[in-house]
Design a protein around this motif. Structure first.
Motif, PDB file in Angstrom:
ATOM      1  N   VAL A   1      -3.337  -5.482  -5.711  1.00  0.00           N
ATOM      2  CA  VAL A   1      -3.819  -4.100  -5.750  1.00  0.00           C
ATOM      3  C   VAL A   1      -5.297  -4.082  -6.153  1.00  0.00           C
ATOM      4  O   VAL A   1      -6.112  -3.369  -5.567  1.00  0.00           O
ATOM      5  CB  VAL A   1      -2.961  -3.246  -6.716  1.00  0.00           C
TER       6      VAL A   1
ATOM      7  N   LEU B   1      -7.442  -5.436  -3.293  1.00  0.00           N
ATOM      8  CA  LEU B   1      -7.522  -4.472  -2.191  1.00  0.00           C
ATOM      9  C   LEU B   1      -8.304  -3.218  -2.592  1.00  0.00           C
ATOM     10  O   LEU B   1      -8.575  -2.372  -1.750  1.00  0.00           O
ATOM     11  CB  LEU B   1      -6.111  -4.067  -1.745  1.00  0.00           C
ATOM     12  N   SER B   2      -8.631  -3.114  -3.872  1.00  0.00           N
ATOM     13  CA  SER B   2      -9.346  -1.942  -4.404  1.00  0.00           C
ATOM     14  C   SER B   2      -8.609  -0.650  -4.065  1.00  0.00           C
ATOM     15  O   SER B   2      -9.217   0.336  -3.639  1.00  0.00           O
ATOM     16  CB  SER B   2     -10.777  -1.878  -3.879  1.00  0.00           C
ATOM     17  N   LEU B   3      -7.298  -0.675  -4.265  1.00  0.00           N
ATOM     18  CA  LEU B   3      -6.507   0.534  -4.001  1.00  0.00           C
ATOM     19  C   LEU B   3      -6.847   1.574  -5.063  1.00  0.00           C
ATOM     20  O   LEU B   3      -7.077   1.237  -6.219  1.00  0.00           O
ATOM     21  CB  LEU B   3      -5.013   0.213  -4.028  1.00  0.00           C
TER      22      LEU B   3
ATOM     23  N   ARG C   1      -3.496   5.972  -9.055  1.00  0.00           N
ATOM     24  CA  ARG C   1      -2.510   6.965  -8.661  1.00  0.00           C
ATOM     25  C   ARG C   1      -2.513   8.106  -9.654  1.00  0.00           C
ATOM     26  O   ARG C   1      -2.933   7.960 -10.800  1.00  0.00           O
ATOM     27  CB  ARG C   1      -1.135   6.325  -8.638  1.00  0.00           C
TER      28      ARG C   1
ATOM     29  N   TRP D   1       2.652   1.616  -3.376  1.00  0.00           N
ATOM     30  CA  TRP D   1       1.638   1.950  -4.389  1.00  0.00           C
ATOM     31  C   TRP D   1       1.273   3.426  -4.300  1.00  0.00           C
ATOM     32  O   TRP D   1       1.170   4.109  -5.306  1.00  0.00           O
ATOM     33  CB  TRP D   1       0.410   1.062  -4.197  1.00  0.00           C
ATOM     34  N   SER D   2       1.084   3.926  -3.077  1.00  0.00           N
ATOM     35  CA  SER D   2       0.712   5.331  -2.905  1.00  0.00           C
ATOM     36  C   SER D   2       1.862   6.266  -3.285  1.00  0.00           C
ATOM     37  O   SER D   2       1.634   7.413  -3.652  1.00  0.00           O
ATOM     38  CB  SER D   2       0.259   5.602  -1.468  1.00  0.00           C
TER      39      SER D   2
ATOM     40  N   LYS E   1       0.831  -1.208   0.000  1.00  0.00           N
ATOM     41  CA  LYS E   1       0.000   0.000   0.000  1.00  0.00           C
ATOM     42  C   LYS E   1       0.862   1.253   0.000  1.00  0.00           C
ATOM     43  O   LYS E   1       0.582   2.218  -0.716  1.00  0.00           O
ATOM     44  CB  LYS E   1      -0.938   0.007   1.207  1.00  0.00           C
TER      45      LYS E   1
END
Length: 185
Positions: free
Chosen positions: A40, A43-45, A48, A15-16, A12
């Motif tokens: 990803v 997790l429904s991230l 970006r 990714w962020s 996370k």
């Protein structure tokens, strides 16, 4: 390799920060790029921000003037000796980008005016007698008209000459010279 809570948190965080899935897989070790992408997604991230400056602005969408695909020339126009109309000329628009992602190029089509059929004095369309299958003889034209599964299906029924199954008009449609068939194909 299993996704521990610690590895998920690191995923996370990376990714962020905007790292690619390949970069994240390398830093985590023991996972593939596809495994990172799958996690990803599960997790429904959130997506970006793209690198490269200002957020993309929505450009006005170019649309084709004619949304229907160009039609193939019909049988009658090929047989009557007419050349089919040229397909519409296409003018590609400039490719659009959103961040570092190239979007699908859209094409504007210039529609050519419809070609007028030339009259051919040798092509006289006969007035069909509209006969049923049971009314056909050896001397009647057996050119089918319509859909055989429908009630309004019939045969031409005009006089057929020279031991032909068709009248002179339909024989011209059915039996084309080899040069015409090669040109049409």
């Amino acid at each position: 390799m299993s996704w521990t809570d610690e590895r998920v948190e690191k995923l996370k965080q990376l990714w962020s920060e905007g790292l690619s899935a390949s970069q994240i897989a390398t830093q985590l070790g023991g996972v593939s790029r596809n495994a990172v992408i799958g996690k990803v997604h599960r997790l429904s991230l959130p997506g970006r921000a793209k690198s490269g400056g200002a957020p993309p602005q929505s450009a006005p969408r170019a649309t084709a003037r004619n949304t229907a695909p160009p039609r193939a020339p019909n049988f009658a126009s090929r047989v009557a000796g007419r050349r089919p109309a040229a397909p519409p000329q296409s003018t590609p628009s400039a490719p659009r980008t959103a961040g570092a992602t190239a979007l699908k190029q859209e094409v504007e089509a210039d529609i050519a005016p419809a070609a007028r059929p030339r009259s051919n004095p040798d092509n006289v369309v006969p007035i069909m007698k509209k006969v049923a299958l049971t009314e056909l003889t050896e001397m009647t034209c057996k050119w089918p008209v319509g859909d055989p599964t429908q009630d309004d299906f019939y045969f031409c029924g005009c006089d057929a000459k020279d031991n032909s199954p068709y009248c002179s008009y339909h024989a011209k449609l059915a039996y084309q010279p080899v040069s015409d068939r090669r040109r049409a194909g």
